[in-house]
Design an enzyme around this catalytic site. Structure first.
Site, PDB file in Angstrom:
ATOM      1  N   GLY A  50       7.143  -1.945   5.709  1.00  0.00           N
ATOM      2  CA  GLY A  50       8.659  -2.246   5.735  1.00  0.00           C
ATOM      3  C   GLY A  50       9.659  -1.405   6.400  1.00  0.00           C
ATOM      4  O   GLY A  50       9.391  -0.258   6.672  1.00  0.00           O
ATOM      5  N   CYS A  68       7.071  -6.681   7.313  1.00  0.00           N
ATOM      6  CA  CYS A  68       8.287  -6.218   8.039  1.00  0.00           C
ATOM      7  C   CYS A  68       8.737  -7.341   8.865  1.00  0.00           C
ATOM      8  O   CYS A  68       7.829  -7.943   9.357  1.00  0.00           O
ATOM      9  CB  CYS A  68       7.969  -4.842   8.726  1.00  0.00           C
ATOM     10  N   GLU A  87       0.814  -1.118   0.041  1.00  0.00           N
ATOM     11  CA  GLU A  87       0.069  -0.048  -0.118  1.00  0.00           C
ATOM     12  C   GLU A  87       0.829   1.453  -0.051  1.00  0.00           C
ATOM     13  O   GLU A  87       2.108   1.341   0.483  1.00  0.00           O
ATOM     14  CB  GLU A  87      -0.967  -0.218   1.464  1.00  0.00           C
ATOM     15  N   CYS A 105       2.664  -2.088  15.776  1.00  0.00           N
ATOM     16  CA  CYS A 105       2.494  -1.866  14.523  1.00  0.00           C
ATOM     17  C   CYS A 105       1.756  -3.066  13.779  1.00  0.00           C
ATOM     18  O   CYS A 105       2.302  -4.211  13.584  1.00  0.00           O
ATOM     19  CB  CYS A 105       4.017  -1.540  13.968  1.00  0.00           C
ATOM     20  N   SER A 131      12.365   7.010   6.957  1.00  0.00           N
ATOM     21  CA  SER A 131      12.240   6.466   8.391  1.00  0.00           C
ATOM     22  C   SER A 131      12.917   5.153   8.607  1.00  0.00           C
ATOM     23  O   SER A 131      12.598   4.311   7.963  1.00  0.00           O
ATOM     24  CB  SER A 131      10.693   6.692   8.809  1.00  0.00           C
ATOM     25  N   CYS A 148       7.480  -4.773  15.717  1.00  0.00           N
ATOM     26  CA  CYS A 148       6.949  -3.615  16.621  1.00  0.00           C
ATOM     27  C   CYS A 148       5.845  -4.027  17.319  1.00  0.00           C
ATOM     28  O   CYS A 148       4.987  -4.357  16.466  1.00  0.00           O
ATOM     29  CB  CYS A 148       7.599  -2.417  16.226  1.00  0.00           C
ATOM     30  N   CYS A 161      -0.264   5.759  10.220  1.00  0.00           N
ATOM     31  CA  CYS A 161       1.226   5.138  10.458  1.00  0.00           C
ATOM     32  C   CYS A 161       0.874   3.913  11.255  1.00  0.00           C
ATOM     33  O   CYS A 161       0.058   3.774  12.201  1.00  0.00           O
ATOM     34  CB  CYS A 161       1.938   6.037  11.581  1.00  0.00           C
ATOM     35  N   CYS A 199       3.592   8.419   0.749  1.00  0.00           N
ATOM     36  CA  CYS A 199       4.331   7.499   1.786  1.00  0.00           C
ATOM     37  C   CYS A 199       4.151   6.373   1.143  1.00  0.00           C
ATOM     38  O   CYS A 199       3.314   5.657   0.677  1.00  0.00           O
ATOM     39  CB  CYS A 199       3.370   7.481   3.201  1.00  0.00           C
ATOM     40  N   ASN A 209      10.958   5.937  19.771  1.00  0.00           N
ATOM     41  CA  ASN A 209       9.534   5.302  20.456  1.00  0.00           C
ATOM     42  C   ASN A 209       9.647   4.939  22.069  1.00  0.00           C
ATOM     43  O   ASN A 209       8.836   4.587  22.656  1.00  0.00           O
ATOM     44  CB  ASN A 209       9.150   4.035  19.690  1.00  0.00           C
TER      45      ASN A 209
HETATM   46  N1  SAH Z   1      10.033   0.639   9.471  1.00  0.00           N
HETATM   47  C1  SAH Z   1      10.301   2.256   9.410  1.00  0.00           C
HETATM   48  C2  SAH Z   1       9.325   2.968   8.381  1.00  0.00           C
HETATM   49  C3  SAH Z   1       7.915   2.334   8.601  1.00  0.00           C
HETATM   50  S1  SAH Z   1       6.855   2.601  10.121  1.00  0.00           S
HETATM   51  C4  SAH Z   1      10.123   2.628  11.020  1.00  0.00           C
HETATM   52  O1  SAH Z   1       9.603   1.889  11.822  1.00  0.00           O
HETATM   53  O2  SAH Z   1      10.756   3.669  11.319  1.00  0.00           O
HETATM   54  C5  SAH Z   1       6.799   4.494  10.118  1.00  0.00           C
HETATM   55  C6  SAH Z   1       6.341   5.158  11.404  1.00  0.00           C
HETATM   56  O3  SAH Z   1       5.111   4.885  11.909  1.00  0.00           O
HETATM   57  C7  SAH Z   1       7.593   4.898  12.574  1.00  0.00           C
HETATM   58  O4  SAH Z   1       7.891   5.839  13.220  1.00  0.00           O
HETATM   59  C8  SAH Z   1       6.718   3.852  13.729  1.00  0.00           C
HETATM   60  O5  SAH Z   1       7.346   3.844  14.691  1.00  0.00           O
HETATM   61  C9  SAH Z   1       5.355   4.441  13.225  1.00  0.00           C
HETATM   62  N2  SAH Z   1       4.066   3.658  13.763  1.00  0.00           N
HETATM   63  C10 SAH Z   1       4.140   2.114  13.695  1.00  0.00           C
HETATM   64  N3  SAH Z   1       2.898   1.717  14.114  1.00  0.00           N
HETATM   65  C11 SAH Z   1       2.383   2.856  14.669  1.00  0.00           C
HETATM   66  C12 SAH Z   1       0.860   3.014  15.253  1.00  0.00           C
HETATM   67  N4  SAH Z   1       0.161   1.899  15.466  1.00  0.00           N
HETATM   68  N5  SAH Z   1       0.658   4.273  15.541  1.00  0.00           N
HETATM   69  C13 SAH Z   1       1.241   5.313  15.427  1.00  0.00           C
HETATM   70  N6  SAH Z   1       2.626   5.347  14.780  1.00  0.00           N
HETATM   71  C14 SAH Z   1       2.997   4.030  14.394  1.00  0.00           C
HETATM   72 FE1  SF4 Z   2       8.445  -2.620  10.789  1.00  0.00          FE
HETATM   73 FE2  SF4 Z   2       8.471   0.132  11.113  1.00  0.00          FE
HETATM   74 FE3  SF4 Z   2       6.309  -1.551  11.813  1.00  0.00          FE
HETATM   75 FE4  SF4 Z   2       8.610  -1.706  13.193  1.00  0.00          FE
HETATM   76  S1  SF4 Z   2       7.206   0.358  12.816  1.00  0.00           S
HETATM   77  S2  SF4 Z   2       7.285  -3.295  12.612  1.00  0.00           S
HETATM   78  S3  SF4 Z   2      10.313  -1.753  11.816  1.00  0.00           S
HETATM   79  S4  SF4 Z   2       7.273  -1.012   9.797  1.00  0.00           S
END
Ligand code: SAH
Ligand code: SF4
Length: 352
Positions: free
Chosen positions: A165, A116, A96, A123, A197, A120, A339, A109, A222
């Protein structure tokens, strides 16, 4: 006649590889500039449209190479104007991209991987696991496909590599793609308008900080202590917060001036005044800016977002300490485009 899988996808080639490729036909260097412009400025989808190349040469090209394209299988629009594009790749995997209008900006974006590997806790992309890296062409074709659907006189102003990713885990392809995004004969985005990022994979991060890469850097912090970061982001065991920050201190960015640190705020986990004070302390001496992102909730995620009051208090502490801190409320939540909500699997798939 070669089959598509044997042919060269021109959008996987860097500008210098393209020069080499064309040289193998005895073609001069300037042909590569023409080609880059056709592919990325005009966004042509066939060799026949490359009218400044002879018919014979176009024929030759089509025998050993091809121009890949992506078409969205679904587009969803949220009330705030955010649009989410679902693409199906050749092998059936789905990714996406999200288009986010914000005042004078129109930010796209893009994704760099299918799924990925880093898992995390907060996410949804992480919950799907890693399937594969995207090719250079698949990263770039997201931009071309979305651009094609924009109304006249509207253009994408910013690119963020923040979709599905971890860009630095697909390092070579991501770097090749960003080079084309910034290349004067390709997409021509200013490097100030491309943001990558990352969770901070140390070997690649070091290279990014050392080299002249054509993008701004955002690091997903984070948390302000190792234990909490490891809990939220298991990758912290391998690449701890302290080492990521030490690297940022060691290689101060001249051109980019400031690193953005992203901080997803999770109720009761990393949102206390103590966390804010600790964050101030650990960022001291690094030219930085903090983006506070209140968690986007989802049923699969075992956390809540903090109250607005908490978020404001946290921001105030950072600001009082002299840090620039901005609260980023994600757009497009109702269509799961915010995000951390990208999974590449909208249920109903229709054509656009
Ligand atoms: N993998 C990379 C880029 C993609 S995620 C990274 O983690 O940086 C992009 C951003 O979305 C990151 O800063 C991540 O911490 C944030 N993110 C992931 N899950 C989220 C959520 N449920 N709510 C708000 N931000 C989130
Ligand atoms: Fe992957 Fe970024 Fe999501 Fe963490 S926040 S699982 S690194 S996409």
């Amino acid at each position: 006649m070669k089959s598509l899988s044997e042919k060269i996808d021109l959008k996987n080639l860097s500008p210098s590889e393209l020069i080499e490729f064309l040289a193998s036909f005895g073609k001069e260097r300037y042909r590569s500039i023409q080609m880059l412009r056709w592919l990325y400025q005009q966004g042509v989808q066939s060799f026949d449209e490359m009218t400044n190349l002879s018919k014979g040469f176009r024929q030759e090209l089509s025998q050993i190479s091809f121009i890949s394209i992506l078409r969205p299988v679904r587009v969803e629009k949220a009330g705030d104007g955010t649009k989410k594009f679902l693409f199906e790749l050749e092998d059936g995997n789905r990714i996406e991209s999200v288009l986010i209008p914000d005042k004078a900006r129109l930010t796209l974006c893009v994704s760099t991987q299918v799924g990925c590997a880093f898992g995390c806790q907060f996410c949804l992309t992480g919950k799907t696991g890693w399937k594969r890296d995207l090719k250079v062409s698949e990263i770039l074709n997201q931009i071309l496909a979305v651009r094609k659907m924009l109304p006249e006189k509207t253009s994408i102003t910013n690119i963020v590599l923040m979709g599905m990713g971890e860009p630095l885990a697909n390092y070579r392809n991501t770097l090749k793609a960003t080079a084309l995004m910034a290349h004067p004969d390709a997409f021509r985005f200013s490097s100030r308008r491309i943001t990558l990022s990352t969770v901070g994979l140390l070997p690649e991060l070091e290279e990014v900080l050392r080299e002249k890469t054509p993008f701004r850097l955002a690091i997903s912090l984070n948390a302000s202590d190792e234990e909490t970061r490891t809990y939220l982001m298991p990758v912290n065991r391998r690449y701890p917060l302290s080492k990521v920050l030490a690297l940022c201190r060691e290689f101060p960015l001249q051109r980019r001036i400031r690193i953005t640190f992203e901080y997803v705020m999770v109720e009761g986990i990393n949102d206390s005044s103590q966390d804010a004070k600790r964050l101030l302390r650990i960022l001291r001496g690094i030219p930085s800016k903090v983006n506070l992102i209140p968690l986007n909730e989802a049923p699969e995620i075992p956390f809540k977002k903090p109250s607005e009051e908490r978020v404001r208090r946290f921001q105030e502490i950072l600001m009082e300490g002299g840090l620039t801190a901005i609260v980023r409320n994600s757009k497009g939540q109702e269509i799961s485009a915010a995000c951390g909500q990208l999974q590449g699997k909208s249920s109903a798939v229709g054509t656009v």
